[in-house]
Design a protein around this motif. Structure first.
Motif, short mmCIF file in Angstrom:
data_model
loop_
_atom_site.label_atom_id
_atom_site.label_comp_id
_atom_site.label_asym_id
_atom_site.label_seq_id
_atom_site.Cartn_x
_atom_site.Cartn_y
_atom_site.Cartn_z
N ASN A 52 0.73 -1.31 -0.10
CA ASN A 52 -0.17 0.07 -0.06
C ASN A 52 0.81 1.29 0.01
OD1 ASN A 52 0.87 -0.17 2.67
ND2 ASN A 52 -1.04 0.22 3.48
N GLY A 57 -0.26 4.24 -2.43
CA GLY A 57 -1.64 3.30 -3.25
C GLY A 57 -1.45 3.06 -4.82
N GLU A 60 -0.33 -0.35 -5.87
CA GLU A 60 -1.37 -1.38 -6.10
C GLU A 60 -2.40 -1.15 -7.19
OE1 GLU A 60 -1.97 -2.63 -1.33
OE2 GLU A 60 -3.02 -0.71 -2.01
N THR A 79 0.35 -8.18 -0.86
CA THR A 79 0.58 -6.70 -0.56
C THR A 79 0.87 -6.73 1.16
OG1 THR A 79 -0.53 -4.25 -0.84
CG2 THR A 79 -1.90 -6.21 -0.16
N SER A 106 -6.73 -1.49 0.11
CA SER A 106 -5.97 -2.40 -0.63
C SER A 106 -6.90 -3.33 -1.84
CB SER A 106 -4.91 -3.36 0.00
OG SER A 106 -3.85 -2.54 0.87
#
Length: 324
Positions: A52, A57, A60, A79, A106
């Motif tokens: 993350n 972010g 991801e 993750t 996530s």
């Protein structure tokens, strides 16, 4: 491609996995992510790792978008959680609140219903380990996470966690994700031994030492343009490797690779994979050709005399200490 069990679990991952640290996460890099993941699939890679915290972010999101065309059951996705995702007092760490909230975030960013392996990105000395492990166990029970792991935890921290899990009958940790390459070998001291005792496999990152073990950097020479070391956005770690004694040893290792008719990167990856405790080594790639080249390392078996020669070379830099 070889597929190896992660610790004592039943899940199998490719010996080489594709990571996204410092690689994917901007709009201009999405095409590269799509192309690299397609090539990875074609080469037999089934393991993809992100976090993350990678570009807050965006890493991801890039991985999730690139994996969208593929059947979810055909790959293993991991993750991580720990590093701050905001400026609030509860926006980082391994508290139940942060873990639960970031798992949901996530899943949304990656566009998936579950995470195969959810890693604690670092150890949190401000949160009771029992609180962290109970939160992870609840996520497994809810089906949002299939397996759990840690990253860069010490042998003592792993021992503490496994003891708590056994006492409380929680789902066990199956993996540790440490740095491991020819220059950074701290896991050989006790982490590998303790992890084996508790059925934990190593999924290692930076096996090519941020590109140093590709041979592109030469002692006394200028840093190549468009290389990672020339990029101020991502060169913080790699600069610690740019020492003449380290780069001179890299040249000697390159000579060993040439004698075997393989690339230095393939030699370095094969050296990491020869370690029995390693389930997978994460490579980074911005071009499909890098994956096609590195994937060949999975088929390289280093003989005892070669390993001895490598150790002789590495003894000269045994006191290397990265600046972290």
């Amino acid at each position: 491609m070889q597929y190896r069990r992660v610790g004592n679990s039943g899940v199998k991952v490719s010996a080489l996995g594709l990571g996204s640290w410092l690689t994917y996460g901007t709009a201009s890099e999405q095409k590269a992510a799509d192309a690299c993941i397609k090539t990875a699939f074609d080469c037999g890679i089934n393991f993809f790792d992100t976090a993350n915290a990678y570009n807050r972010g965006a890493g991801e999101e890039a991985i999730g978008a690139a994996l969208k065309p593929y059947i979810r059951s055909s790959y293993v996705l991991s993750t991580k959680v720990f590093f701050p995702m905001g400026n609030g007092p509860n926006d980082g760490g391994l508290s139940r609140k942060h873990i639960m909230e970031q798992c949901e975030a996530s899943l949304k960013r990656m566009g998936t219903d579950y995470i195969d392996i959810y890693f604690c990105h670092r150890y949190d000395n401000q949160t009771p380990t029992e609180e962290t492990l109970r939160a992870l166990d609840d996520l497994v029970t809810q089906g949002k996470v299939l397996y759990t792991g840690v990253s860069e935890w010490s042998a003592a921290q792993i021992t503490e966690a496994t003891g708590i899990s056994k006492r409380l009958n929680l789902d066990p940790l199956i993996s540790n994700q440490p740095i491991y390459n020819m220059f950074e070998r701290y896991i050989e001291e006790d982490v590998l031994h303790v992890s084996k005792q508790h059925g934990i496999g190593q999924i290692v990152f930076s096996p090519l030492a941020q590109g140093i073990l590709t041979g592109k950097y030469k002692p006394g020479a200028q840093i190549p343009k468009n290389s990672r070391a020339a990029n101020d956005r991502v060169n913080g770690v790699i600069n610690s490797y740019l020492q003449d004694n380290v780069l001179e040893s890299v040249q000697q290792l390159d000579n060993v690779a040439q004698q075997l008719d393989i690339s230095l990167a393939q030699l370095s990856l094969a050296w990491v994979l020869r370690q029995p405790g390693v389930s997978s080594a994460l490579i980074g790639a911005s071009k499909p050709e890098q994956i096609e080249e590195n994937i060949k390392a999975a088929d390289v078996n280093l003989q005892p005399d070669t390993l001895e020669e490598i150790e002789r070379i590495l003894k000269k830099v045994a006191d290397f200490a990265p600046l972290r």
